[in-house]
Motif scaffolding. Sequence first.
Motif, PDB file in Angstrom:
ATOM      1  N   MET A  59      37.263  19.219  38.987  1.00 50.40           N
ATOM      2  CA  MET A  59      37.010  20.645  39.182  1.00 50.40           C
ATOM      3  C   MET A  59      38.295  21.356  39.602  1.00 50.40           C
ATOM      4  SD  MET A  59      34.738  23.143  39.269  1.00 50.40           S
ATOM      5  CE  MET A  59      33.060  22.644  39.658  1.00 50.40           C
ATOM      6  N   GLY A  60      39.037  20.711  40.510  1.00 49.89           N
ATOM      7  CA  GLY A  60      40.275  21.320  40.981  1.00 49.89           C
ATOM      8  C   GLY A  60      41.311  21.464  39.882  1.00 49.89           C
ATOM      9  N   ALA A  66      43.096  27.110  35.755  1.00 53.39           N
ATOM     10  CA  ALA A  66      42.870  28.467  35.250  1.00 53.39           C
ATOM     11  C   ALA A  66      43.263  29.498  36.300  1.00 53.39           C
ATOM     12  CB  ALA A  66      41.405  28.637  34.860  1.00 53.39           C
ATOM     13  N   ALA A  67      42.922  29.226  37.554  1.00 59.47           N
ATOM     14  CA  ALA A  67      43.261  30.154  38.629  1.00 59.47           C
ATOM     15  C   ALA A  67      44.774  30.273  38.791  1.00 59.47           C
ATOM     16  CB  ALA A  67      42.628  29.686  39.940  1.00 59.47           C
ATOM     17  N   TRP A 308      29.160  25.142  43.956  1.00 58.45           N
ATOM     18  CA  TRP A 308      30.248  25.232  42.978  1.00 58.45           C
ATOM     19  C   TRP A 308      30.267  26.573  42.251  1.00 58.45           C
ATOM     20  CZ3 TRP A 308      33.436  21.805  44.353  1.00 58.45           C
ATOM     21  CH2 TRP A 308      32.976  20.604  44.902  1.00 58.45           C
ATOM     22  N   VAL A 309      29.085  27.118  41.987  1.00 61.01           N
ATOM     23  CA  VAL A 309      29.028  28.434  41.340  1.00 61.01           C
ATOM     24  C   VAL A 309      29.664  29.489  42.245  1.00 61.01           C
ATOM     25  CG1 VAL A 309      27.485  30.266  40.542  1.00 61.01           C
ATOM     26  CG2 VAL A 309      27.029  27.892  39.907  1.00 61.01           C
ATOM     27  N   ALA A 310      29.339  29.440  43.537  1.00 60.06           N
ATOM     28  CA  ALA A 310      29.895  30.407  44.483  1.00 60.06           C
ATOM     29  C   ALA A 310      31.412  30.270  44.581  1.00 60.06           C
ATOM     30  CB  ALA A 310      29.262  30.223  45.859  1.00 60.06           C
ATOM     31  N   VAL A 311      31.897  29.029  44.605  1.00 63.92           N
ATOM     32  CA  VAL A 311      33.341  28.800  44.693  1.00 63.92           C
ATOM     33  C   VAL A 311      34.062  29.369  43.473  1.00 63.92           C
ATOM     34  CG1 VAL A 311      35.111  27.010  44.488  1.00 63.92           C
ATOM     35  CG2 VAL A 311      33.376  26.825  46.246  1.00 63.92           C
ATOM     36  N   ILE A 336      43.024  26.656  46.118  1.00 66.65           N
ATOM     37  CA  ILE A 336      42.273  27.708  45.430  1.00 66.65           C
ATOM     38  C   ILE A 336      40.771  27.456  45.402  1.00 66.65           C
ATOM     39  CG2 ILE A 336      42.513  26.665  43.130  1.00 66.65           C
ATOM     40  CD1 ILE A 336      42.738  30.416  43.952  1.00 66.65           C
ATOM     41  N   ILE A 337      40.336  26.179  45.412  1.00 70.80           N
ATOM     42  CA  ILE A 337      38.906  25.862  45.483  1.00 70.80           C
ATOM     43  C   ILE A 337      38.492  25.983  46.948  1.00 70.80           C
ATOM     44  CG2 ILE A 337      37.135  24.125  45.003  1.00 70.80           C
ATOM     45  CD1 ILE A 337      38.471  25.174  42.502  1.00 70.80           C
ATOM     46  N   ASN A 338      37.910  27.118  47.305  1.00 70.45           N
ATOM     47  CA  ASN A 338      37.692  27.449  48.715  1.00 70.45           C
ATOM     48  C   ASN A 338      36.441  26.792  49.297  1.00 70.45           C
ATOM     49  OD1 ASN A 338      37.756  28.516  51.239  1.00 70.45           O
ATOM     50  ND2 ASN A 338      37.607  30.657  50.618  1.00 70.45           N
ATOM     51  N   LEU A 339      36.617  25.547  49.695  1.00 68.05           N
ATOM     52  CA  LEU A 339      35.530  24.826  50.357  1.00 68.05           C
ATOM     53  C   LEU A 339      35.382  25.271  51.812  1.00 68.05           C
ATOM     54  CD1 LEU A 339      36.465  21.299  48.967  1.00 68.05           C
ATOM     55  CD2 LEU A 339      34.582  22.757  48.187  1.00 68.05           C
ATOM     56  N   SER A 340      36.374  26.005  52.311  1.00 76.65           N
ATOM     57  CA  SER A 340      36.400  26.358  53.731  1.00 76.65           C
ATOM     58  C   SER A 340      35.329  27.367  54.119  1.00 76.65           C
ATOM     59  CB  SER A 340      37.782  26.906  54.100  1.00 76.65           C
ATOM     60  OG  SER A 340      38.785  25.947  53.850  1.00 76.65           O
TER      61      SER A 340
END
Length: 447
Positions: A59-60, A66-67, A308-311, A336-340
């Motif tokens: 995913m990252g 892309a990000a 994951w959709v929200a992230v 960039i994948i904001n798990l925080s």
Amino acid sequence: MSVLANVINYILDMGAAVFMPLLMFVIGLLMKMKVKDAFKAGLTIGIAFTGMSLLIDFMGSTMGGAAQAMSKNTGITLPAVDVGWPGAASITWAWPLAFLVFPLQVFINIVMLATKQTKTLNVDLWNVWNKIFSAVLVSYFTGNVILGFVAASIFIFLELKLGDAWQPEVERLTGIPNVTVPHFISLFAVILYPVDQLLKKIPFLNKELDSRAIRDKIGIFGENSVMGAIIGLGLGLLAGYEVKESLILSVQAATALTLFPMVSKLFSEALSPISEAVSDYMKRKHGQDSDIYIGLDWPILGGRNELWVAVIITIPFLLLFSLILPGNKVLPFAGIINLSFVVAALLLTNGNLLRMIIHGIWTAPIFLYGATYFAPYLTRLAKETGTLASGQNMIGWSTFEGPIVRYLLVNGFNGDILSIVGFFVFLAVFVLLLRDRKKYNQQLSAE
């Protein structure tokens, strides 16, 4: 002392995929499980962690790629290099006194269990690095290492209390009995809580809106694979990808959102027999009302596609804020994948996707300013431990975990009155959140 440090570092260097199966195997044997059953359960949890780790990395690399393309398209560069949580963790473990926080967490957990201050046995020992990092920051601000360990102890206490509060919701979300997530990132729910209370007063946002409810409302467009494909395609186009690359990203996102629930089922397969054995053992030894919750890392929630959709949906907003916020020094890259925010948001909103997305948007500036504020201290730690990469002058972490509570604690320990008051306000909201979760848990139990 060096022997203890070497032993602890050797154990933790194996990683969760090896350390957790060994620990679960031992717990299973202590709880009188058959050797073959304990071994199978331990091995399965290792497979689950490995599978989830592979998917998170996938995913990252795909969504994050892309990000990052979106970032490059702006042509803007910022002074602090974003190393993400993996970079921050590896730097933190290099701190010479890091190994001391490991037994500190175990000791506090045992004392709280013995005095019935918690029901959570936190076996997620690798993530003790978050408490280590807090200890480092406080010691930098105050010049006192002892105060750093006091700060770490405070966070250990708060995590365990919140672990108890989350347990019924974690069980509802995962289907696994007697497990919880006492992870540092779940403390961010205290910051989200007042806003979430306001959002729940809006009728449309107060309805059930998790993946299942969305599927019921919009049919095929609510399927995990279809949602992933649509979101992936949209992100690819925003990144400036050609149609072919955007379609590839679309399929990759659909793949991830389809596989996450499949891998998540392995956690249930592994943990259900262990949690049942622990529950049976505690009831035999201490009566029917005795329970103990196994505290695990957040990936056991990774099967929830709302997460994951929200992230993914909030990625463009995080990037936009990084470009327009005055004074921001960190351009999202590795973080960039904001798990925080999203783990706390998932637990607090009970999987309400719209509220989760809103929380991801309004909190983005908080993480970026937190990253900017603490970048010099993360850079200092990297320099002192010899982990600063060649050519890097300053490093940061765009989705810096717990920015507000860490700011309040480090400045409060340094004597700042407003920060001391702010931290006590944080504790007051923390208590309100615990009371609210208690009511919710009682309702959930009744249902």
